[in-house]
Design a protein around this motif. Sequence first.
Motif, mmCIF file in Angstrom:
data_model
loop_
_atom_site.group_PDB
_atom_site.id
_atom_site.type_symbol
_atom_site.label_atom_id
_atom_site.label_comp_id
_atom_site.label_asym_id
_atom_site.label_seq_id
_atom_site.Cartn_x
_atom_site.Cartn_y
_atom_site.Cartn_z
ATOM 1 N N VAL A 113 14.002 12.746 -3.146
ATOM 2 C CA VAL A 113 14.222 11.649 -2.207
ATOM 3 C C VAL A 113 13.353 11.844 -0.967
ATOM 4 C CG1 VAL A 113 15.917 10.536 -0.703
ATOM 5 C CG2 VAL A 113 16.558 11.169 -3.020
ATOM 6 N N ALA A 114 13.299 13.083 -0.485
ATOM 7 C CA ALA A 114 12.463 13.362 0.685
ATOM 8 C C ALA A 114 10.993 13.082 0.370
ATOM 9 C CB ALA A 114 12.636 14.816 1.120
ATOM 10 N N VAL A 116 9.636 10.767 -1.250
ATOM 11 C CA VAL A 116 9.208 9.380 -1.105
ATOM 12 C C VAL A 116 9.476 8.876 0.313
ATOM 13 C CG1 VAL A 116 9.339 8.742 -3.528
ATOM 14 C CG2 VAL A 116 11.365 8.509 -2.108
ATOM 15 N N GLY A 117 9.783 9.800 1.206
ATOM 16 C CA GLY A 117 9.850 9.448 2.624
ATOM 17 C C GLY A 117 11.175 8.901 3.099
ATOM 18 N N LYS A 118 12.237 9.134 2.333
ATOM 19 C CA LYS A 118 13.535 8.632 2.769
ATOM 20 C C LYS A 118 14.275 9.714 3.553
ATOM 21 C CE LYS A 118 12.955 4.649 0.991
ATOM 22 N NZ LYS A 118 13.427 4.019 -0.223
ATOM 23 N N GLN A 119 15.096 9.262 4.526
ATOM 24 C CA GLN A 119 15.840 10.188 5.373
ATOM 25 C C GLN A 119 17.115 10.645 4.667
ATOM 26 O OE1 GLN A 119 14.924 11.436 8.187
ATOM 27 N NE2 GLN A 119 13.194 10.143 8.748
ATOM 28 N N VAL A 120 17.073 11.815 4.101
ATOM 29 C CA VAL A 120 18.225 12.341 3.382
ATOM 30 C C VAL A 120 19.386 12.588 4.346
ATOM 31 C CG1 VAL A 120 19.062 14.278 2.019
ATOM 32 C CG2 VAL A 120 16.771 13.378 1.623
ATOM 33 N N LEU A 139 20.492 4.893 -2.793
ATOM 34 C CA LEU A 139 19.913 6.051 -2.126
ATOM 35 C C LEU A 139 20.878 7.247 -2.204
ATOM 36 C CD1 LEU A 139 17.502 6.966 -0.410
ATOM 37 C CD2 LEU A 139 18.759 6.261 1.612
#
Lengths: 253, 288, 231
Positions: free
Chosen positions: B172-173, B175-179, B161
């Motif tokens: 990255v954001a 696909v719903g990931k917490q940057v 990640l």
Amino acid sequence: MSYLEVSAVNVSFGGLRALNDCNFTIEAGKITCLVGPNGAGKTTIFNVITGFLRADTGAVSFRGEKLAGLSPQEIVDLGIARSFQNLRLFSQLTALDNVLIGIRGQFGETIFGAVLRPFHTVKTQRAERARAMEILEHVGLAAKAGTFVRNLSYGEQKLLTVARLLATGADLLLLDEPASGMSADALEEIIALLKRLKGENKTLLVVEHNTRVVQRIADTVLFLHQGHLMAEGSVEEITSNPALTEIYFGGTI
Amino acid sequence: MDFAFSYIVLALIYILLGLSTNLLVGIVGIFSLSQAAVFGVGAYIVANLTMMSAPLPFFVALAVAGLACLVLNILSTLPSLRVSGHYFVVTSFGIQLLASAIFENWTAGTGGQNGMPGIPAPSLFGAELYTPLAFVSIVLPAVALGCLVFWLVLRSPFGRLLRAIREDELAVASVGKQVLAAKVAAAALAGAFAGVAGGLFAAFMSFIDPTSFNLDASVLLLSMVVIGGARTLLGSIVGPPIVLALPQIITLIDLPTTVAAPMRQLVYGVILIAFMLFRSQGLFGERL
Amino acid sequence: MELRLDNISAGYGSKTVLSNVSFTVRPGEILALLGHNGAGKTTTMKTVMGLIPARSGSISFGARKLDGADTAARIGMGLRLLPEGRGIFPALSVTENIEVVAAVNCGPGSTFGVDDLYRLFPVLDERRHQRAGHLSGGQQQMLAMGLAIIGTPHCLLLDEPSIGLQPNLVERLFDQVRTICKSKAMTAILVEQNVAEAIRIADRVVIMNSGQIVFDGLPDEAKASNVWQYF
Ligand SMILES: Nc1ncnc2c1ncn2[C@@H]1O[C@H](COP(=O)(O)OP(=O)(O)OP(=O)(O)O)[C@@H](O)[C@H]1O
Ligand SMILES: Nc1ncnc2c1ncn2[C@@H]1O[C@H](COP(=O)(O)OP(=O)(O)OP(=O)(O)O)[C@@H](O)[C@H]1O
Ligand SMILES: [Mg+2]
Ligand SMILES: [Mg+2]
């Protein structure tokens, strides 16, 4: 209550009106194609729906819930995910890793899991990898799993964007030109894949300039022009409208 | 012999510090010029806590330094979550200057320019660790643990990640990931490494002053990471010993004493430049 | 000028992508280079431009051999590539993009200048001062295409120019390319997945599969043949 509702959305960039009182709705379980000339505002509406851009006025709601003010992550949590016209893959990661980035809720994706429970991480990663491989197979890229993205051909990269999108598990998928640059066989695969997804109860909103693809997948076509919904209807209704042929289709149909 | 062990201890401490920098600069892509400042805070905390009228045991002080730097590093990298890319270099340059000013002028806490002498050696099971050889026995496990953590992070989904974030935060954001959370976690870990390295450094040197924690030190640290190699464990392990040894190796070149000092400086500079021209990925790393 | 590839092999690292690729494009001729995703079309274009080295074989342009020449030299001889993806300067404005390229490519007496470009893509005229990176996808592709064609090179290599463009614009653009080719004797290679449009303007069709040429002939022959199994 409609599945997705875009109501009276306005977006300006300086003096330029990219979206101008844009209104439409999307039905669950259908493939809706969003077409319109270059610069009509298609990508902009994707940006608004997915929280990358704030509308000046107007609202978007999903299953009755207003999306205003939510971050892109929160919107994915609700079940909406999008692909990008210019792909935005992670070029220094392998195809498989790109898909893995899309898979949500993995153990070991926080620092605590990774460091404190390494064995559990390794074990669960085996399953996640298998899932990612399955998704790559789904789009016909299994043979390229270990290849770095920068070494893939353009068509392969396009397929990979779909794979990464699928990995999110979202219910509403927004695809920005999935078919451009695809050769005929890959196009068949993409068309079959999109139809299959519809069968799996996904809802798709697809921006696409390839009229033949639109003809084959669309349940409904939305025609956007200068930021405003100009027409809506079946493929036949849209493609036989002389005004739209004039500003968009030309002699291709 | 002691000289050799001193070199080994210092190299080990810098490996730990290098891991911290590699994590932040190499893996997450937060180009920080202020890692030496965090290192310094760790050092001064341990110096102060072990020299109070009621001194804390060394290992307690070390833990406090690690925790404090963990928080500090989050705070000092927070701007990078708002200011992107190259702009953060300027921000962190500012942070480094600010820290240097405090180190040099806050006499009560740091001894100012004169530094802090007489930092006690740590004791382990009642025995004081005066000699470098004895010191290896506490530094080595700490560095080994650091390497293990770094390696686990690198090959975990968390590491993947972080790599993705370095390339394209927006993707990255999408696909719903917490940057944000991932960057904060990485900054925290890097801070803890730097703080512990600082504490070990203070106890080992028994004397510290601001010159070890200034901008030059931050840049030196970056060159260790770049020469060893970004984003790999092997690179992080190899870089610091080489860069530390380089000035010594250059002294082996026989030169008239009048020109020796500037010539060595020159050779050092040329080596660094040549490295970047002909092997920019470092010895065992990936291109930044 | 005539562009000729003789037994070209090329690849990346240990991997060979192209093997024994040969074809000729005559002056004023448009050659449609078609094939499967991953067939090696982009690799062929890169090899012609000298972006990757040919491992064997040779390429000639007019009377000259290109083999020793680097990319800059090939551009100097009048070869030009519209790269896959978008070949624009995203941080510059639309006019700045065009001026930078026109300054190099539009000498005295050259055709298809800045005004012609704005006439072909009026939206670029309206957006002269917009940052190129803030244009819509299709608008960026128009700009990239404009940069490739401005000043009329001797040989134009187009790697999927239609991507992102609305259908009627693709027709207009392709017509324009054909007009320039015919009037200025410009040589062109057109890599396309929009096969129908490509064949419409092409003089010849070459089809590639797994790095090898499997068909070389006239558009009508291509239509009638069984080469479409490769798609
Ligand atoms: N960041 C921005 N700044 C200024 N103008 C912008 C910006 N983003 C988009 N635009 C403009 O807004 C309009 C709509 O752009 P958008 O990208 O939504 O078009 P589109 O329908 O996706 O077109 P295409 O089919 O070419 O991709 C275009 O005229 C574009 O130039
Ligand atoms: N930089 C690279 N390193 C290694 N392999 C590569 C690289 N670029 C391309 N390839 C591989 O070489 C083959 C040919 O690629 P190329 O880009 O030439 O295909 P193409 O015909 O242009 O395909 P597309 O229609 O998808 O653009 C593909 O299998 C691709 O994966
Ligand atoms: Mg768009
Ligand atoms: Mg290609």
